[in-house]
Scaffold this motif. Sequence first.
Motif, PDB file in Angstrom:
ATOM      1  N   ASP A  14       0.815  -1.216   0.000  1.00 34.16           N
ATOM      2  CA  ASP A  14       0.000   0.000   0.000  1.00 34.16           C
ATOM      3  C   ASP A  14       0.846   1.261   0.000  1.00 34.16           C
ATOM      4  O   ASP A  14       0.381   2.324  -0.405  1.00 34.16           O
ATOM      5  CB  ASP A  14      -0.987  -0.005   1.173  1.00 34.16           C
ATOM      6  CG  ASP A  14      -0.323  -0.265   2.511  1.00 34.16           C
ATOM      7  OD1 ASP A  14       0.843  -0.717   2.554  1.00 34.16           O
ATOM      8  OD2 ASP A  14      -0.982  -0.027   3.537  1.00 34.16           O
ATOM      9  N   SER A  15       2.096   1.165   0.429  1.00 33.06           N
ATOM     10  CA  SER A  15       3.003   2.315   0.453  1.00 33.06           C
ATOM     11  C   SER A  15       4.437   1.808   0.439  1.00 33.06           C
ATOM     12  O   SER A  15       4.804   0.975   1.272  1.00 33.06           O
ATOM     13  CB  SER A  15       2.756   3.144   1.713  1.00 33.06           C
ATOM     14  OG  SER A  15       3.838   4.022   1.954  1.00 33.06           O
ATOM     15  N   LEU A  16       5.238   2.302  -0.499  1.00 28.90           N
ATOM     16  CA  LEU A  16       6.650   1.899  -0.528  1.00 28.90           C
ATOM     17  C   LEU A  16       7.398   2.436   0.694  1.00 28.90           C
ATOM     18  O   LEU A  16       8.313   1.798   1.190  1.00 28.90           O
ATOM     19  CB  LEU A  16       7.331   2.403  -1.813  1.00 28.90           C
ATOM     20  CG  LEU A  16       6.944   1.687  -3.101  1.00 28.90           C
ATOM     21  CD1 LEU A  16       7.570   2.396  -4.305  1.00 28.90           C
ATOM     22  CD2 LEU A  16       7.353   0.231  -3.068  1.00 28.90           C
ATOM     23  N   GLU A  17       6.980   3.607   1.173  1.00 29.06           N
ATOM     24  CA  GLU A  17       7.678   4.235   2.292  1.00 29.06           C
ATOM     25  C   GLU A  17       7.338   3.584   3.629  1.00 29.06           C
ATOM     26  O   GLU A  17       8.193   3.474   4.502  1.00 29.06           O
ATOM     27  CB  GLU A  17       7.362   5.736   2.348  1.00 29.06           C
ATOM     28  CG  GLU A  17       7.997   6.545   1.233  1.00 29.06           C
ATOM     29  CD  GLU A  17       7.342   6.336  -0.137  1.00 29.06           C
ATOM     30  OE1 GLU A  17       6.116   6.072  -0.190  1.00 29.06           O
ATOM     31  OE2 GLU A  17       8.054   6.415  -1.150  1.00 29.06           O
ATOM     32  N   PRO A  19       5.117   0.354   4.273  1.00 27.87           N
ATOM     33  CA  PRO A  19       4.176  -0.710   3.897  1.00 27.87           C
ATOM     34  C   PRO A  19       3.466  -1.324   5.096  1.00 27.87           C
ATOM     35  O   PRO A  19       4.095  -1.710   6.076  1.00 27.87           O
ATOM     36  CB  PRO A  19       5.054  -1.741   3.188  1.00 27.87           C
ATOM     37  CG  PRO A  19       6.446  -1.447   3.621  1.00 27.87           C
ATOM     38  CD  PRO A  19       6.499   0.000   3.991  1.00 27.87           C
ATOM     39  N   GLU A  94       4.209  -0.139  -5.738  1.00 26.33           N
ATOM     40  CA  GLU A  94       3.052   0.596  -5.231  1.00 26.33           C
ATOM     41  C   GLU A  94       2.185   0.984  -6.426  1.00 26.33           C
ATOM     42  O   GLU A  94       2.712   1.451  -7.448  1.00 26.33           O
ATOM     43  CB  GLU A  94       3.536   1.850  -4.488  1.00 26.33           C
ATOM     44  CG  GLU A  94       2.441   2.696  -3.904  1.00 26.33           C
ATOM     45  CD  GLU A  94       2.992   3.923  -3.169  1.00 26.33           C
ATOM     46  OE1 GLU A  94       2.210   4.865  -2.976  1.00 26.33           O
ATOM     47  OE2 GLU A  94       4.178   3.949  -2.795  1.00 26.33           O
ATOM     48  N   THR A  96       0.102   3.058  -8.856  1.00 29.83           N
ATOM     49  CA  THR A  96       0.005   4.487  -9.173  1.00 29.83           C
ATOM     50  C   THR A  96      -1.207   4.785 -10.043  1.00 29.83           C
ATOM     51  O   THR A  96      -1.662   5.920 -10.105  1.00 29.83           O
ATOM     52  CB  THR A  96       1.269   4.999  -9.888  1.00 29.83           C
ATOM     53  OG1 THR A  96       1.477   4.226 -11.073  1.00 29.83           O
ATOM     54  CG2 THR A  96       2.484   4.912  -8.977  1.00 29.83           C
ATOM     55  N   TRP A 111      -5.812  -7.865  -0.014  1.00 26.52           N
ATOM     56  CA  TRP A 111      -4.837  -7.067   0.731  1.00 26.52           C
ATOM     57  C   TRP A 111      -4.724  -7.684   2.121  1.00 26.52           C
ATOM     58  O   TRP A 111      -5.724  -7.806   2.819  1.00 26.52           O
ATOM     59  CB  TRP A 111      -5.297  -5.610   0.849  1.00 26.52           C
ATOM     60  CG  TRP A 111      -5.189  -4.833  -0.429  1.00 26.52           C
ATOM     61  CD1 TRP A 111      -6.199  -4.562  -1.298  1.00 26.52           C
ATOM     62  CD2 TRP A 111      -4.015  -4.229  -0.976  1.00 26.52           C
ATOM     63  NE1 TRP A 111      -5.716  -3.821  -2.357  1.00 26.52           N
ATOM     64  CE2 TRP A 111      -4.380  -3.603  -2.186  1.00 26.52           C
ATOM     65  CE3 TRP A 111      -2.676  -4.175  -0.569  1.00 26.52           C
ATOM     66  CZ2 TRP A 111      -3.457  -2.916  -2.990  1.00 26.52           C
ATOM     67  CZ3 TRP A 111      -1.768  -3.485  -1.367  1.00 26.52           C
ATOM     68  CH2 TRP A 111      -2.157  -2.871  -2.554  1.00 26.52           C
ATOM     69  N   THR A 140      10.312  -6.176   6.394  1.00 26.59           N
ATOM     70  CA  THR A 140       9.314  -5.177   6.804  1.00 26.59           C
ATOM     71  C   THR A 140       9.343  -4.999   8.313  1.00 26.59           C
ATOM     72  O   THR A 140       9.298  -3.876   8.814  1.00 26.59           O
ATOM     73  CB  THR A 140       7.902  -5.600   6.333  1.00 26.59           C
ATOM     74  OG1 THR A 140       7.952  -5.844   4.935  1.00 26.59           O
ATOM     75  CG2 THR A 140       6.893  -4.520   6.614  1.00 26.59           C
TER      76      THR A 140
END
Length: 146
Positions: A14-17, A19, A94, A96, A111, A140
């Motif tokens: 959901d977010s590379l920064e 997750p 992610e 886009t 998800w 992670t």
Amino acid sequence: MTAKINVVGAAIVDSLEAPAHLLAARRTAPPQFAGMWEFPGGKVEEGEEATAALHRELAEELGITVRLGEELASENPSGWPLNDRAAMRVWFAEVTDGEPQPLEDHDELRWVALGDGSETLDLEWIPADLPIVQALLQRTFDASSG
């Protein structure tokens, strides 16, 4: 001797920064893997760059455009072993553009929370993908706790 089959896969988060969730895809075929979960992706075509193949596969299979992050490196330079003839390189990605849909090769997308890994590990992963899932969860977890 047969050439190694190069496969690419995406750990879509959901977010590379930061997750928190991973998109898992449930296979419809071949019969031995039908109903099991995997990273979406596919084979690299002759003369195709690995990352270009991944973008193409995700557009075909899920109808999405992604931004790629880091590769989830394997100890093997050709990627994570899938069987005697194939290895898969996996990148974090992610979405886009587009909403992921099971267009080809899959009948369900889900998800799952990364968190402590229990929700992700509750899925029945294709055996070759399980070590990749475990490495992703470890990475992670290490990133969020460090």
